[in-house]
Structures are given as C-alpha cells and as structure tokens.
Design a protein around this motif. Structure first.
Motif, PDB file in Angstrom:
ATOM      1  N   LEU A 321       1.040  -1.402   0.021  1.00 42.10           N
ATOM      2  CA  LEU A 321      -0.096   0.209  -0.091  1.00 42.10           C
ATOM      3  C   LEU A 321       0.746   1.243   0.124  1.00 42.10           C
ATOM      4  N   GLY A 322       0.153   2.347  -0.278  1.00 37.90           N
ATOM      5  CA  GLY A 322       0.707   3.795  -0.499  1.00 37.90           C
ATOM      6  C   GLY A 322       0.352   4.439   0.925  1.00 37.90           C
ATOM      7  N   PRO A 323       0.407   5.528   1.026  1.00 44.65           N
ATOM      8  CA  PRO A 323       0.075   6.439   2.086  1.00 44.65           C
ATOM      9  C   PRO A 323      -1.398   6.248   2.331  1.00 44.65           C
ATOM     10  N   LEU A 324      -1.783   6.218   3.537  1.00 43.00           N
ATOM     11  CA  LEU A 324      -3.159   6.125   4.082  1.00 43.00           C
ATOM     12  C   LEU A 324      -3.725   7.441   4.738  1.00 43.00           C
ATOM     13  N   PRO A 325      -3.898   8.362   4.253  1.00 43.11           N
ATOM     14  CA  PRO A 325      -4.007   9.758   4.942  1.00 43.11           C
ATOM     15  C   PRO A 325      -5.567   9.675   5.859  1.00 43.11           C
ATOM     16  N   HIS A 326      -6.271   8.466   5.466  1.00 45.24           N
ATOM     17  CA  HIS A 326      -7.760   8.758   6.197  1.00 45.24           C
ATOM     18  C   HIS A 326      -7.777   7.506   6.975  1.00 45.24           C
ATOM     19  N   TRP A 327      -6.600   6.902   7.597  1.00 44.01           N
ATOM     20  CA  TRP A 327      -6.550   5.802   8.366  1.00 44.01           C
ATOM     21  C   TRP A 327      -5.580   5.908   9.547  1.00 44.01           C
ATOM     22  N   ASP A 328      -5.870   5.463  10.738  1.00 43.91           N
ATOM     23  CA  ASP A 328      -5.122   5.425  11.715  1.00 43.91           C
ATOM     24  C   ASP A 328      -4.335   4.136  11.906  1.00 43.91           C
ATOM     25  N   VAL A 329      -2.966   4.000  11.830  1.00 44.09           N
ATOM     26  CA  VAL A 329      -2.278   3.027  11.613  1.00 44.09           C
ATOM     27  C   VAL A 329      -1.538   2.781  12.890  1.00 44.09           C
ATOM     28  N   GLN A 330      -1.647   1.850  13.633  1.00 39.29           N
ATOM     29  CA  GLN A 330      -1.172   1.510  15.032  1.00 39.29           C
ATOM     30  C   GLN A 330      -0.174   0.156  15.236  1.00 39.29           C
ATOM     31  N   PRO A 331       1.172   0.392  15.278  1.00 42.90           N
ATOM     32  CA  PRO A 331       1.933  -0.559  15.286  1.00 42.90           C
ATOM     33  C   PRO A 331       1.565  -1.550  16.523  1.00 42.90           C
ATOM     34  N   LEU A 332       1.476  -2.757  16.351  1.00 40.31           N
ATOM     35  CA  LEU A 332       1.290  -3.772  17.453  1.00 40.31           C
ATOM     36  C   LEU A 332       2.329  -4.713  17.497  1.00 40.31           C
ATOM     37  N   ALA A 333       2.311  -5.870  18.222  1.00 42.00           N
ATOM     38  CA  ALA A 333       3.413  -6.651  18.307  1.00 42.00           C
ATOM     39  C   ALA A 333       3.594  -7.560  17.193  1.00 42.00           C
ATOM     40  N   ALA A 334       4.744  -8.282  16.980  1.00 41.53           N
ATOM     41  CA  ALA A 334       5.018  -9.234  15.868  1.00 41.53           C
ATOM     42  C   ALA A 334       4.571  -8.948  14.493  1.00 41.53           C
ATOM     43  N   GLY A 335       5.078  -7.451  14.297  1.00 42.55           N
ATOM     44  CA  GLY A 335       4.700  -7.084  12.797  1.00 42.55           C
ATOM     45  C   GLY A 335       3.333  -6.955  12.344  1.00 42.55           C
ATOM     46  N   GLN A 336       2.302  -6.800  13.529  1.00 41.05           N
ATOM     47  CA  GLN A 336       1.167  -6.640  13.042  1.00 41.05           C
ATOM     48  C   GLN A 336       0.635  -5.256  13.437  1.00 41.05           C
ATOM     49  N   TYR A 337      -0.412  -4.577  12.688  1.00 40.05           N
ATOM     50  CA  TYR A 337      -0.795  -3.187  12.837  1.00 40.05           C
ATOM     51  C   TYR A 337      -2.320  -3.224  12.871  1.00 40.05           C
ATOM     52  N   LEU A 338      -2.803  -2.347  13.838  1.00 42.15           N
ATOM     53  CA  LEU A 338      -4.328  -2.072  13.590  1.00 42.15           C
ATOM     54  C   LEU A 338      -4.513  -0.889  12.632  1.00 42.15           C
ATOM     55  N   VAL A 339      -5.326  -1.024  11.791  1.00 42.88           N
ATOM     56  CA  VAL A 339      -5.686  -0.033  10.600  1.00 42.88           C
ATOM     57  C   VAL A 339      -7.127  -0.091  10.929  1.00 42.88           C
ATOM     58  N   GLN A 340      -7.530   1.541  11.407  1.00 40.01           N
ATOM     59  CA  GLN A 340      -8.749   1.842  11.547  1.00 40.01           C
ATOM     60  C   GLN A 340      -9.111   3.163  10.913  1.00 40.01           C
ATOM     61  N   ALA A 341     -10.415   3.159  10.282  1.00 41.65           N
ATOM     62  CA  ALA A 341     -10.844   4.336   9.921  1.00 41.65           C
ATOM     63  C   ALA A 341     -11.080   5.593  10.736  1.00 41.65           C
ATOM     64  N   ARG A 342     -10.663   6.629  10.606  1.00 42.29           N
ATOM     65  CA  ARG A 342     -10.657   7.837  11.645  1.00 42.29           C
ATOM     66  C   ARG A 342     -11.992   8.242  11.742  1.00 42.29           C
ATOM     67  N   ASP A 343     -12.962   8.086  11.030  1.00 39.82           N
ATOM     68  CA  ASP A 343     -14.188   8.056  11.088  1.00 39.82           C
ATOM     69  C   ASP A 343     -15.010   6.702  11.147  1.00 39.82           C
ATOM     70  N   LEU A 344     -15.456   6.119  12.191  1.00 43.74           N
ATOM     71  CA  LEU A 344     -16.259   4.741  12.255  1.00 43.74           C
ATOM     72  C   LEU A 344     -17.628   4.950  11.844  1.00 43.74           C
ATOM     73  N   GLU A 345     -18.315   6.097  12.155  1.00 45.12           N
ATOM     74  CA  GLU A 345     -19.808   6.231  12.290  1.00 45.12           C
ATOM     75  C   GLU A 345     -20.310   5.594  10.950  1.00 45.12           C
ATOM     76  N   PRO A 346     -19.813   6.148   9.518  1.00 41.74           N
ATOM     77  CA  PRO A 346     -20.164   5.505   8.407  1.00 41.74           C
ATOM     78  C   PRO A 346     -20.065   4.186   8.209  1.00 41.74           C
ATOM     79  N   TRP A 347     -19.238   3.705   8.861  1.00 36.71           N
ATOM     80  CA  TRP A 347     -18.846   2.108   8.726  1.00 36.71           C
ATOM     81  C   TRP A 347     -19.892   1.112   9.536  1.00 36.71           C
TER      82      TRP A 347
END
Length: 379
Positions: A321-347
C-alpha cells in the motif's frame, strides 16, 4: 419393552421410536459410556463409535439405514443417523452398532441425544450486526487447491494459543443470567455445566469446529472456531449502541493480534456462524467469492479480501500500500498493525456501511486486495 440391551449396551428402543415418530427421516443418538468408560479419553470413545458406525453401515441392506458421522459432546459421542428404515431395519443397524462397541470393550447406553431448548438463532434473524472475523497463524500450512487435496479439515493452531483463545472467548461472550448453547462438530446442545472452555478446545483440536452462544431475551453473543484457524464472533444487544458493540469486538482482535494473519470487523446478517457467511456479507466482496477465500487461506497473510473499517494487517499487507491519510495505523506486536478508519460512524452506525466510504476505502487498499489474477500468480 422400553429398553433393549446388547451385551452391555442398553438401547432406549422406546425413546428412539418416539423420536422417529416426530422426525422419521433422521435422528441423533447419544452413546453414554458407563462411569468407567467416561473416565477414558473422549477421543477413544469417538474412535470406538466411528468403528461401530462403519461396521453397522456395512452390516445392513444398502440404502435402508445409514449413519453419516460421529460428533463429540460433553456426554459422549453423538451418532448422526441420517437415513432410517423400517423398525426391523433400524433394529438390525442398532444391533450391529452395539455389538461392535461391546467387542471393543465398551458398555453404556444408546438413546436419542438431548435436544437443545434455546432458540437463540431466531432472536435477531432479521437484523444486521458487525461481526469479527479472525484468521489465526497456523502450525501447518494448507497447500493451495481444493479441499480434497488438502485432506480432512483441521484446526491447525497450536494448543497454547487454542487454550488461551477458548478461555478468552468464553469470558468475552459471557452474559449474566444467559442460556449457554454449545456446539461441538455438528452437534449442538444446551450446556448446563460450569465452564465450556475445555469442550471448545477439544472440539477445535479433534473435530475442527466448535461454537458457544450466550443468550438472554435481549442480547446474544456468540463465538465459533472453524477449519484452518478461522474464528468468528458477533454481538446482538438491544441495550448497547453501535459504539459499545464495535469496541467489544475490537477488543477480541487486539487480544490476539500477535497471533493473527488477518482480522477484521464486517457487517453481516445475524447470526454469523463461520467464515462461510462471507457469502452473504454486506456489501458483497469486491473481487472474489467466499469459496475463493476459503480455498486460498494461505494467501491471507499478505492479501486482504476487502477494505474494512477496522482490521489487523501484517507488514506484508502494508508493504503493498501507499500512504493512508484517512486511516490510523497503530503498530502492534510481531509485525502486526491495527488499521482503523478515522471516522467509524459511516462503517458501523447503520444497517449497512456507507457505499461511498466503502468505494473510497477499496481505492486506498486496491494493491493489497485479493483478486483472481493474484490467486493465479501466487499458486
């Protein structure tokens, strides 16, 4: 005579006949060993019952009586008697089955399996709710191809992770004052014991399928384990708003992020019972159907099946992937990441995610989405 016996195995003939009168086409039979037998491992009882089933199927006239499978339960093996015949033909099958058990050194009773009284499936069948889909890292890699080439389905996750997962799921799904419905393999029952954790572990490791549902008149939480390390969980609770439901589901993803290949929240009809329910996911998957996802489990650690408002990704996903300006990318353990939309309401706030938000997210993740072309290239 209410009961018959075959040299150590007592058959509830009257109970079987009564159950067949209500449903003449099929029956589930429970073999309860004597106390000595119940102290033996359930795996031994399952193996003995499978051998007795095969013997009985071969012993009767073809196309008269047939049992398809043996499934586990906390009380003992359950026989799925899927084709029944005349009373005489049924007795012949039962005689062959019990004789083979006795020859194997078993004694006990054979009777109709208890029916589940909870009707959790029907509480919220018209609703849509977010569900968590998790794919755990496996200790064996299913090769690409058809299920037949893979061999029998397997859970394929290490015992330590399986035990921790089942313990967490029981606590995660628990509701005060709830009815507990336990499924092991194909057999489901109302569970009256103290803790179903060990039964979930056994069913996952030996039968690759397990499930627990906690239900009250206003709320249900369920969690299920299936072949190749796949888990689903869902909540339907009239007392919670969408934020509380989403937060509870996200906690499950984060608890095991370091052991996952991929995990996500996706809206689906209630109840979601396995990854097969992706076939009715909302919205439909963009490039591949559920069968393609199922047959390409080995690609999920580097390809996404769709864009989701909340999901766990690996470094291999993000590298596509390229840049993800509309997403929060949080590093977790063991090379995993939490990728979450900044606005969850529409989802998650409405019955279905906002179509424009879905389209934009798929554009953001397009290089990592699983497609028929990528499956062909990777196989």
């Amino acid at each position: 005579m209410a009961e018959g016996s075959r040299a150590g195995v007592v058959v509830d003939v009257v109970g079987i006949d009564r159950r067949l009168e209500a449903n003449a086409d099929a029956l589930e039979l429970l073999f309860r060993g004597t106390r000595e037998g119940r102290e033996r491992p359930l795996a031994d009882a399952m193996a003995a019952a499978r051998a007795a089933m095969a013997y009985a199927n071969d012993a009767v006239v073809p196309d008269t009586v047939w049992a398809e499978s043996i499934e586990p339960s906390p009380e003992g093996p359950v026989v799925f008697w899927d084709l029944t015949g005349t009373p005489e033909q049924n007795r012949s099958w039962l005689t062959a089955f019990t004789d083979e058990l006795v020859r194997g050194g078993w004694s006990g009773t054979l009777a109709p399996a208890p029916r589940a009284h909870s009707d959790w499936v029907y509480y919220f069948d018209a609703t849509t709710r977010p569900a968590a889909y998790l794919a755990f890292r496996m200790n064996e890699e299913p090769p690409p191809g058809t299920v037949g080439r893979w061999g029998p389905p397997r859970w394929a996750v290490d015992t330590e992770t399986t035990t921790a997962l089942c313990r967490y799921l029981v606590d995660w799904a628990g509701l005060p004052g709830s009815t507990v419905h336990l499924t092991m393999g194909r057999h489901g029952m109302d569970f009256t014991g103290q803790d179903p954790t060990e039964h979930l572990v056994w069913a996952a490791e030996h039968d690759h399928t397990a499930r627990v549902d906690y239900s009250t008149p206003t709320a249900i939480r369920n969690a299920g384990l299936g072949a190749w390390g796949k888990v689903t969980a869902q909540i339907s609770d009239h007392g919670q708003d969408w934020r509380a439901r989403v937060e509870h589901l996200r906690a499950l993803l984060l608890q095991f992020a370091d052991r996952l290949d991929i995990a996500f929240l996706r809206t689906g009809r209630y109840p979601v019972t396995s990854w097969i329910d992706l076939s009715a996911a909302i919205p439909p998957l963009p490039h591949v159907n559920e069968a393609k996802v199922r047959l390409n489990r080995h690609l999920l650690d580097r390809y996404l099946i769709d864009a989701h408002g909340i999901q766990i990704m690996t470094t291999a996903h993000l590298n596509r992937l390229g840049p993800l300006p509309h997403w929060d990318v949080q590093p977790l353990a063991a090379g995993q990441y939490l990728v979450q939309a900044r606005d969850l309401e529409p989802w998650f706030a409405n019955n279905e995610p906002d179509p424009q938000v879905i389209a934009a997210a798929r554009t953001d993740f397009t290089n990592a989405l699983l497609t028929p072309e990528k499956i062909k290239t990777e196989t």
